[in-house]
Design a protein around this motif. Structure first.
Motif, PDB file in Angstrom:
ATOM      1  N   TYR A  34       1.131  -1.255  -0.080  1.00  0.00           N
ATOM      2  CA  TYR A  34      -0.134  -0.011  -0.011  1.00  0.00           C
ATOM      3  C   TYR A  34       0.837   1.093   0.005  1.00  0.00           C
ATOM      4  O   TYR A  34       0.404   2.322   0.362  1.00  0.00           O
ATOM      5  CB  TYR A  34      -1.040   0.053   1.427  1.00  0.00           C
ATOM      6  N   LYS A  35       2.069   1.006  -0.288  1.00  0.00           N
ATOM      7  CA  LYS A  35       3.016   2.393  -0.294  1.00  0.00           C
ATOM      8  C   LYS A  35       3.429   2.856   0.967  1.00  0.00           C
ATOM      9  O   LYS A  35       3.259   4.294   0.987  1.00  0.00           O
ATOM     10  CB  LYS A  35       2.491   3.424  -1.626  1.00  0.00           C
ATOM     11  N   GLU A  36       3.199   1.846   1.922  1.00  0.00           N
ATOM     12  CA  GLU A  36       3.829   2.709   3.334  1.00  0.00           C
ATOM     13  C   GLU A  36       5.100   2.091   3.390  1.00  0.00           C
ATOM     14  O   GLU A  36       5.610   1.194   2.696  1.00  0.00           O
ATOM     15  CB  GLU A  36       2.648   1.927   4.291  1.00  0.00           C
ATOM     16  N   ALA A  37       5.830   2.703   4.168  1.00  0.00           N
ATOM     17  CA  ALA A  37       7.212   2.287   4.540  1.00  0.00           C
ATOM     18  C   ALA A  37       7.450   2.049   5.909  1.00  0.00           C
ATOM     19  O   ALA A  37       6.832   2.644   6.839  1.00  0.00           O
ATOM     20  CB  ALA A  37       8.445   3.485   4.166  1.00  0.00           C
ATOM     21  N   LEU A  38       8.209   0.945   6.290  1.00  0.00           N
ATOM     22  CA  LEU A  38       8.598   0.614   7.703  1.00  0.00           C
ATOM     23  C   LEU A  38      10.198   0.555   7.619  1.00  0.00           C
ATOM     24  O   LEU A  38      10.904  -0.016   7.056  1.00  0.00           O
ATOM     25  CB  LEU A  38       8.182  -0.712   8.076  1.00  0.00           C
ATOM     26  N   LEU A  39      10.592   1.561   8.626  1.00  0.00           N
ATOM     27  CA  LEU A  39      12.327   1.447   9.071  1.00  0.00           C
ATOM     28  C   LEU A  39      12.494   0.865  10.159  1.00  0.00           C
ATOM     29  O   LEU A  39      11.764   1.430  11.263  1.00  0.00           O
ATOM     30  CB  LEU A  39      12.665   2.974   8.878  1.00  0.00           C
ATOM     31  N   VAL A  40      13.691  -0.043  10.365  1.00  0.00           N
ATOM     32  CA  VAL A  40      13.689  -0.447  11.592  1.00  0.00           C
ATOM     33  C   VAL A  40      15.231  -0.619  11.982  1.00  0.00           C
ATOM     34  O   VAL A  40      15.878  -1.105  11.046  1.00  0.00           O
ATOM     35  CB  VAL A  40      12.943  -1.952  11.733  1.00  0.00           C
ATOM     36  N   VAL A  41      15.571  -0.203  13.202  1.00  0.00           N
ATOM     37  CA  VAL A  41      17.003  -0.452  13.614  1.00  0.00           C
ATOM     38  C   VAL A  41      16.786  -1.353  15.129  1.00  0.00           C
ATOM     39  O   VAL A  41      16.382  -0.980  15.824  1.00  0.00           O
ATOM     40  CB  VAL A  41      17.917   0.594  13.746  1.00  0.00           C
ATOM     41  N   CYS A  42      17.767  -2.431  15.206  1.00  0.00           N
ATOM     42  CA  CYS A  42      17.880  -3.308  16.316  1.00  0.00           C
ATOM     43  C   CYS A  42      19.154  -3.360  16.826  1.00  0.00           C
ATOM     44  O   CYS A  42      19.896  -3.726  15.853  1.00  0.00           O
ATOM     45  CB  CYS A  42      17.294  -4.761  16.138  1.00  0.00           C
ATOM     46  N   ASP A  43      19.589  -3.248  18.088  1.00  0.00           N
ATOM     47  CA  ASP A  43      20.722  -3.352  18.646  1.00  0.00           C
ATOM     48  C   ASP A  43      20.649  -4.445  19.555  1.00  0.00           C
ATOM     49  O   ASP A  43      19.990  -4.233  20.887  1.00  0.00           O
ATOM     50  CB  ASP A  43      21.238  -1.912  19.206  1.00  0.00           C
ATOM     51  N   GLY A  44      21.153  -5.595  19.384  1.00  0.00           N
ATOM     52  CA  GLY A  44      21.085  -6.901  20.221  1.00  0.00           C
ATOM     53  C   GLY A  44      22.072  -6.755  21.430  1.00  0.00           C
ATOM     54  O   GLY A  44      23.056  -5.920  21.309  1.00  0.00           O
ATOM     55  N   MET A  45      21.778  -7.599  22.432  1.00  0.00           N
ATOM     56  CA  MET A  45      22.511  -7.281  23.399  1.00  0.00           C
ATOM     57  C   MET A  45      22.488  -9.120  24.016  1.00  0.00           C
ATOM     58  O   MET A  45      21.627  -9.810  23.900  1.00  0.00           O
ATOM     59  CB  MET A  45      22.127  -6.547  24.612  1.00  0.00           C
ATOM     60  N   GLY A  46      23.540  -9.309  24.627  1.00  0.00           N
ATOM     61  CA  GLY A  46      23.928 -10.749  25.394  1.00  0.00           C
ATOM     62  C   GLY A  46      25.020 -11.168  25.254  1.00  0.00           C
ATOM     63  O   GLY A  46      25.320 -12.443  25.770  1.00  0.00           O
ATOM     64  N   GLY A  47      25.945 -10.956  24.291  1.00  0.00           N
ATOM     65  CA  GLY A  47      27.046 -11.484  23.746  1.00  0.00           C
ATOM     66  C   GLY A  47      26.912 -12.904  23.241  1.00  0.00           C
ATOM     67  O   GLY A  47      25.978 -13.410  23.214  1.00  0.00           O
ATOM     68  N   ALA A  48      28.093 -13.378  22.841  1.00  0.00           N
ATOM     69  CA  ALA A  48      28.242 -14.857  22.225  1.00  0.00           C
ATOM     70  C   ALA A  48      27.106 -15.190  21.154  1.00  0.00           C
ATOM     71  O   ALA A  48      26.477 -16.131  21.276  1.00  0.00           O
ATOM     72  CB  ALA A  48      28.157 -15.806  23.401  1.00  0.00           C
ATOM     73  N   ASN A  49      26.791 -14.032  20.446  1.00  0.00           N
ATOM     74  CA  ASN A  49      25.884 -14.127  19.275  1.00  0.00           C
ATOM     75  C   ASN A  49      24.507 -14.179  19.833  1.00  0.00           C
ATOM     76  O   ASN A  49      23.487 -14.154  19.015  1.00  0.00           O
ATOM     77  CB  ASN A  49      26.174 -15.457  18.477  1.00  0.00           C
ATOM     78  N   MET A  63       9.234  -7.266   9.987  1.00  0.00           N
ATOM     79  CA  MET A  63       9.116  -6.987   8.526  1.00  0.00           C
ATOM     80  C   MET A  63       8.142  -8.029   7.816  1.00  0.00           C
ATOM     81  O   MET A  63       7.486  -7.681   7.081  1.00  0.00           O
ATOM     82  CB  MET A  63      10.423  -7.162   7.920  1.00  0.00           C
ATOM     83  N   ASP A  64       8.229  -9.331   8.409  1.00  0.00           N
ATOM     84  CA  ASP A  64       7.428 -10.147   7.848  1.00  0.00           C
ATOM     85  C   ASP A  64       5.793  -9.829   8.181  1.00  0.00           C
ATOM     86  O   ASP A  64       4.874 -10.008   7.207  1.00  0.00           O
ATOM     87  CB  ASP A  64       7.471 -11.728   8.521  1.00  0.00           C
ATOM     88  N   ASP A  65       5.511  -9.455   9.399  1.00  0.00           N
ATOM     89  CA  ASP A  65       4.097  -8.937   9.772  1.00  0.00           C
ATOM     90  C   ASP A  65       3.894  -7.579   8.916  1.00  0.00           C
ATOM     91  O   ASP A  65       2.568  -7.420   8.465  1.00  0.00           O
ATOM     92  CB  ASP A  65       4.026  -8.454  11.243  1.00  0.00           C
ATOM     93  N   PHE A  66       4.766  -6.789   8.530  1.00  0.00           N
ATOM     94  CA  PHE A  66       4.516  -5.647   7.842  1.00  0.00           C
ATOM     95  C   PHE A  66       3.971  -5.834   6.371  1.00  0.00           C
ATOM     96  O   PHE A  66       3.128  -5.166   5.794  1.00  0.00           O
ATOM     97  CB  PHE A  66       5.723  -4.756   7.969  1.00  0.00           C
ATOM     98  N   ARG A  67       4.870  -6.672   5.939  1.00  0.00           N
ATOM     99  CA  ARG A  67       4.558  -6.724   4.449  1.00  0.00           C
ATOM    100  C   ARG A  67       3.089  -7.517   4.308  1.00  0.00           C
ATOM    101  O   ARG A  67       2.699  -7.768   3.252  1.00  0.00           O
ATOM    102  CB  ARG A  67       5.640  -7.840   3.796  1.00  0.00           C
ATOM    103  N   SER A  68       2.630  -8.317   5.145  1.00  0.00           N
ATOM    104  CA  SER A  68       1.449  -8.800   5.246  1.00  0.00           C
ATOM    105  C   SER A  68       0.187  -8.464   5.639  1.00  0.00           C
ATOM    106  O   SER A  68      -0.823  -8.787   5.575  1.00  0.00           O
ATOM    107  CB  SER A  68       1.558 -10.360   5.627  1.00  0.00           C
ATOM    108  N   LYS A  69       0.482  -7.111   6.250  1.00  0.00           N
ATOM    109  CA  LYS A  69      -0.613  -6.305   6.931  1.00  0.00           C
ATOM    110  C   LYS A  69      -1.580  -5.737   6.079  1.00  0.00           C
ATOM    111  O   LYS A  69      -1.122  -5.434   4.979  1.00  0.00           O
ATOM    112  CB  LYS A  69      -0.085  -5.180   8.067  1.00  0.00           C
ATOM    113  N   ARG A  70      -2.834  -5.194   6.445  1.00  0.00           N
ATOM    114  CA  ARG A  70      -3.460  -4.596   5.825  1.00  0.00           C
ATOM    115  C   ARG A  70      -3.372  -3.016   5.536  1.00  0.00           C
ATOM    116  O   ARG A  70      -2.660  -2.527   6.589  1.00  0.00           O
ATOM    117  CB  ARG A  70      -5.088  -4.799   6.226  1.00  0.00           C
TER     118      ARG A  70
END
Length: 251
Positions: A34-49, A63-70
């Protein structure tokens, strides 16, 4: 429903920085049907991957939810974004509970959904969203850290907090607890440039320097690369995650 059609271009990139061994930041952007945009940045924590897993899980889920939403009105988009963050939180927390190697992991998340003449801004943690109008760089989010809280309640001055060892301690993150609270706000959107970033950028680059780079004639992907290079030249003390959106000029 907004009568303005959203048009623009985005770029995103992460970088390990100069000190860290692994990269736990994630960044992404997408258009919906629907020509909406979603921008996301995540900064993980916990170490050792663990942080890498948490940040990737959060961004993939959103992103999966965004692409399939109404298609929806801004106030419904605010509700949708809240639910999407709670879902991502639940996935990360459940994995950390069932898999001992992932215990204690979590991630910050900052997201901006653009819907014509409105933007919905969500924040969990201390990654940031900015709006740049060609002159001023305006923060759209508040850091959810011990230091920021102490300043807001007038317990410490910004100068005092700057030297406090607890200034960067998070008060909120996705996946750490069974439920999460997110700060979600709706702003009018006038075609500003939107920048999302992890603390690896703003801790190594002043807002004046960020503004100077955004004001250049470089393409969005070039500006993102320039911001990362500048942060690394100033020490690169952490992973860096960036999403940059620039609207097309309106007639």
């Amino acid at each position: 429903m907004s009568k303005l059609e959203l048009k623009g271009v985005y770029a995103y990139k992460t970088d390990v920085g100069k000190i860290r061994i692994s990269n736990e930041d994630q960044a992404s952007a997408s258009f919906s049907p629907y020509k909406e945009a979603l921008l996301v940045v995540c900064d993980g924590m916990g170490g050792a991957n663990k942080g890498d897993y948490a940040s990737k899980t959060a961004i993939d889920s959103l992103m999966d939810d965004f692409r399939s939403k109404r298609k929806m009105l801004p106030f419904l988009a605010k509700r949708w974004l809240s639910r999407a963050l709670r879902k991502a939180n639940s996935i990360i927390y459940s994995e950390s509970e069932s898999n001992p190697s992932y215990a204690g992991m979590g991630t910050t998340t900052v997201a901006v959904m653009l819907l014509g003449d409105k933007m919905v801004v969500a924040n969990v943690g201390d990654s940031r969203a900015y709006a740049y109008d060609g002159f001023n760089l305006r923060r759209l989010t508040e850091d959810q850290t011990v230091g920021d809280y102490l300043v807001r309640v007038n317990k410490m001055s910004e100068k005092e907090v700057a030297s406090s060892p607890e200034r960067h301690v998070l008060t909120n993150a996705l996946g750490v607890y069974p439920s999460c609270a997110s700060d979600i706000r709706i702003y009018p959107y006038f075609g500003e440039t939107i920048l999302l970033c992890s603390d690896g950028l703003y801790n190594n680059l002043s807002e004046a320097s960020i503004r100077a780079t955004l004001s250049t004639d470089e393409r969005p992907d070039e500006k993102v690369a320039s911001l990362i290079a500048e942060a690394n030249s100033n020490g690169g003390s952490d992973n860096i995650g960036i999403v940059l959106w620039e609207a097309s000029k309106r007639d």
